[in-house]
Design a protein around this motif. Structure first.
Motif, short mmCIF file in Angstrom:
data_model
loop_
_atom_site.label_atom_id
_atom_site.label_comp_id
_atom_site.label_asym_id
_atom_site.label_seq_id
_atom_site.Cartn_x
_atom_site.Cartn_y
_atom_site.Cartn_z
N GLU A 149 0.81 -1.16 -0.04
CA GLU A 149 -0.08 -0.04 0.05
C GLU A 149 0.99 1.18 -0.02
OE1 GLU A 149 -2.68 -0.43 3.51
OE2 GLU A 149 -3.50 -2.31 2.25
N GLY A 150 0.62 2.32 -0.74
CA GLY A 150 1.36 3.35 -0.87
C GLY A 150 2.33 3.34 -1.86
N ARG A 151 2.46 2.11 -2.53
CA ARG A 151 3.49 2.24 -3.50
C ARG A 151 2.85 1.31 -4.82
NH1 ARG A 151 9.26 1.60 -2.36
NH2 ARG A 151 9.21 1.56 -4.84
N ASP A 152 2.30 2.11 -5.79
CA ASP A 152 1.90 1.49 -6.84
C ASP A 152 2.86 1.28 -8.11
OD1 ASP A 152 2.44 4.09 -7.57
OD2 ASP A 152 0.33 4.50 -8.28
N ASP A 153 4.24 1.46 -7.57
CA ASP A 153 5.43 1.28 -8.46
C ASP A 153 6.17 0.10 -8.35
OD1 ASP A 153 6.43 2.21 -6.43
OD2 ASP A 153 7.91 3.40 -7.34
N LEU A 154 5.84 -0.83 -7.45
CA LEU A 154 6.71 -2.00 -6.96
C LEU A 154 5.84 -3.28 -7.31
CD1 LEU A 154 9.25 -2.42 -5.72
CD2 LEU A 154 7.99 -2.60 -3.47
N ALA B 137 13.17 -25.14 -10.66
CA ALA B 137 12.62 -24.01 -10.14
C ALA B 137 13.34 -23.30 -9.16
CB ALA B 137 11.59 -24.75 -9.26
N THR B 138 12.78 -22.12 -8.85
CA THR B 138 13.45 -21.09 -7.82
C THR B 138 12.83 -20.63 -6.71
OG1 THR B 138 14.67 -18.97 -8.02
CG2 THR B 138 12.69 -19.08 -9.41
N ASN B 139 13.33 -20.28 -5.70
CA ASN B 139 13.02 -19.75 -4.51
C ASN B 139 13.41 -18.27 -4.45
OD1 ASN B 139 15.42 -20.04 -3.50
ND2 ASN B 139 14.60 -20.92 -1.58
N ASP B 140 13.58 -17.74 -5.59
CA ASP B 140 14.27 -16.23 -5.64
C ASP B 140 12.96 -15.25 -5.26
OD1 ASP B 140 16.76 -17.20 -5.98
OD2 ASP B 140 16.50 -16.95 -8.21
N VAL B 141 13.11 -13.86 -4.82
CA VAL B 141 12.18 -12.97 -4.63
C VAL B 141 12.81 -11.84 -5.46
CG1 VAL B 141 11.32 -11.53 -3.02
CG2 VAL B 141 11.62 -13.71 -2.25
N GLU B 142 11.99 -11.46 -6.41
CA GLU B 142 12.62 -10.18 -6.99
C GLU B 142 11.59 -9.03 -6.61
OE1 GLU B 142 15.22 -9.99 -8.85
OE2 GLU B 142 15.65 -12.18 -8.88
N LEU B 143 12.22 -7.75 -6.57
CA LEU B 143 11.54 -6.72 -6.12
C LEU B 143 11.73 -5.90 -7.61
CD1 LEU B 143 12.00 -5.70 -2.51
CD2 LEU B 143 10.34 -7.22 -3.41
N LEU B 144 10.76 -5.53 -8.15
CA LEU B 144 10.86 -4.78 -9.55
C LEU B 144 10.20 -3.22 -9.15
CD1 LEU B 144 10.31 -7.49 -12.11
CD2 LEU B 144 12.52 -6.87 -11.00
N GLN B 145 10.83 -2.28 -9.62
CA GLN B 145 10.10 -0.99 -9.52
C GLN B 145 9.85 -0.42 -10.99
OE1 GLN B 145 12.51 2.32 -8.20
NE2 GLN B 145 10.60 3.35 -7.46
N ILE B 146 8.83 -0.22 -11.29
CA ILE B 146 8.27 0.34 -12.58
C ILE B 146 8.77 1.75 -12.48
CG2 ILE B 146 6.19 0.86 -14.00
CD1 ILE B 146 4.61 -1.42 -12.55
N THR B 147 9.45 2.09 -13.68
CA THR B 147 9.98 3.44 -13.97
C THR B 147 9.06 4.36 -14.61
OG1 THR B 147 11.22 3.01 -15.82
CG2 THR B 147 12.22 2.40 -13.69
N ASP B 148 9.39 5.62 -14.49
CA ASP B 148 8.69 6.72 -15.31
C ASP B 148 8.83 6.47 -16.85
OD1 ASP B 148 7.52 7.88 -13.19
OD2 ASP B 148 9.19 9.32 -13.13
N GLU B 149 9.72 5.75 -17.04
CA GLU B 149 10.29 5.56 -18.78
C GLU B 149 9.34 4.21 -19.25
OE1 GLU B 149 12.83 5.81 -16.23
OE2 GLU B 149 12.68 7.88 -16.62
N LYS B 150 8.49 3.61 -18.45
CA LYS B 150 7.79 2.43 -18.77
C LYS B 150 8.71 1.06 -18.81
CE LYS B 150 4.03 4.83 -19.29
NZ LYS B 150 3.35 5.05 -18.15
#
Length: 152
Positions: free
Chosen positions: A5-10, A26-39
């Motif tokens: 909540e409060g993060r609509d770019d993640l 298979a994997t157990n990786d966690v990826e945090l991806l930020q959506i940038t202004d440049e799409k």
């Protein structure tokens, strides 16, 4: 799963599988991806705490609100599988469905895992390939999926 909540770019991605040539992984990786202004997207560096789930695919990762997610079920490899069996392409034949569930929280650049236990008269059966959706503050609806030992 999208949340925080409060993060609509993640976007939070967990687990999954790939089939490169004859080798299934298979994997157990966690990826945090930020959506940038440049799409585009940018991977964010994060620390990890707690014991993560085993490598899993065909699972659900449901936003619970705020910084919390429920990761449940899916297919994972038999504990006795060797790296030679995985490398030889036998991994998919040695998978099984799990009933394990974990809470994932993401706070200030740290990913925290906690395994959960189920309460109530109807335990969560082993399943994979299901869908899950939060329907209230304390309820997640799980639908469909299978309980086969492998998808061949």
């Amino acid at each position: 799963a999208v949340g925080l909540e409060g993060r609509d770019d993640l976007v939070v991605l967990f687990g999954g599988a790939s089939n490169s040539g004859q080798v299934f992984r298979a994997t157990n990786d966690v990826e945090l991806l930020q959506i940038t202004d440049e799409k585009g997207v940018r991977a964010l560096v994060h620390a990890a705490e707690g014991q993560p789930p085993p490598a899993v695919y065909r699972h659900s990762c449901t936003p619970l609100g705020g910084d919390r997610f429920l990761m449940a079920g899916g297919y994972t490899f038999a504990p006795s599988i060797s790296s030679e069996e995985l490398d030889g392409g036998r991994g998919i034949a040695l998978t099984y469905c799990t009933a394990r569930a974990y809470e994932l929280s993401v706070k200030r650049g740290t990913v925290r895992w906690a395994e959960l236990s189920f309460a109530g008269p109807a335990p969560f059966p082993p399943r994979g390939g299901h869908a899950a959706c939060r329907v209230s503050h304390d309820t997640v609806f799980v639908c469909g999926g299978g309980v086969m030992t492998a998808w061949l």
